[in-house]
Design a protein around this motif. Structure first.
Motif, PDB file in Angstrom:
ATOM      1  N   SER A  27     -53.367  19.254 -17.350  1.00  0.00           N
ATOM      2  CA  SER A  27     -53.585  18.677 -16.025  1.00  0.00           C
ATOM      3  C   SER A  27     -53.899  17.188 -16.131  1.00  0.00           C
ATOM      4  O   SER A  27     -53.354  16.366 -15.390  1.00  0.00           O
ATOM      5  N   GLY A  30     -50.747  15.170 -16.979  1.00  0.00           N
ATOM      6  CA  GLY A  30     -49.904  14.924 -15.809  1.00  0.00           C
ATOM      7  C   GLY A  30     -50.427  13.773 -14.974  1.00  0.00           C
ATOM      8  O   GLY A  30     -49.662  12.918 -14.512  1.00  0.00           O
ATOM      9  N   GLU A  33     -49.831  10.377 -16.821  1.00  0.00           N
ATOM     10  CA  GLU A  33     -48.433   9.929 -16.753  1.00  0.00           C
ATOM     11  C   GLU A  33     -48.072   9.461 -15.350  1.00  0.00           C
ATOM     12  O   GLU A  33     -47.408   8.444 -15.175  1.00  0.00           O
ATOM     13  N   ARG A  34     -48.523  10.191 -14.328  1.00  0.00           N
ATOM     14  CA  ARG A  34     -48.188   9.846 -12.938  1.00  0.00           C
ATOM     15  C   ARG A  34     -48.903   8.572 -12.479  1.00  0.00           C
ATOM     16  O   ARG A  34     -48.294   7.685 -11.898  1.00  0.00           O
TER      17      ARG A  34
END
Length: 190
Positions: A27, A30, A33-34
């Protein structure tokens, strides 16, 4: 090469192996990276035949800018410390941070090991910069080397809510409304 961070679940004795920390790391990866545009490499060292070799390999190949270790519970503490020792030996200049329930509940277990774990401060506003300064002052007051502190800021310049913006010939000075301190010693320190 795109900047990267390594997020790792330390290897552990089979009797202590649980799959609680890895979903949290995925989690977090993610989000990194975002929101940060940085590649997040996730390694579950418990499932590697040669966990030490895999750690050294990924550190050498990816050369991450940050190593994040999971310490989900107190059962993971010694494994996390040993993984940090191996990571520090393989990549001595790379900041190592730890997160998880144990790290949140007992941060002194990790801050008492400044040779292994570093500080990462998210946000170069008044609070983040003040904490970084405080941590260095505390080390000096105790006669210790100052800790490694990495301050990460999303904006192009530090300051947080305290900044000057110039646009179309106009100048705006922003500052937080938090400068109404109840404690004069805190206001003097800031």
């Amino acid at each position: 090469m795109k900047a990267s961070v390594l997020l790792a679940q330390p290897a552990s004795a089979p009797s202590r192996a649980q799959d609680f920390g890895v979903p949290h790391l995925l989690s977090l990866a993610g989000w990194i990276e975002r929101e940060c545009g940085v590649e997040a490499l996730v390694r579950d060292l418990r499932h590697e035949r040669d966990p030490d070799g895999e750690l050294v390999k990924v550190l050498a190949e990816a050369r991450p800018r940050l190593i994040g270790l999971s310490c989900y519970s107190s059962y993971d503490f010694t494994d996390t410390v040993e993984t940090a020792r191996r990571a520090r030996a393989a990549a001595p200049a790379t900041p190592i941070v730890v997160g998880g329930y144990h790290a949140s509940a007992r941060p002194e277990d990790f801050t008492s090991l400044p040779e292994l774990f570093d500080f990462v401060v998210v946000g170069a506003g008044v609070s983040g910069l003040s904490f970084a300064n405080w941590a260095r002052e505390q080390a000096a007051a105790q006669g210790n080397e100052p800790p490694s502190i990495l301050v990460i800021e999303r904006e192009r310049e530090p300051g947080g809510y305290c900044r000057t913006v110039k646009r179309h010939g106009f100048t705006w000075d922003y500052s937080g409304h938090f400068f109404h301190f109840r404690h004069p010693d805190l206001e003097a320190w800031m």
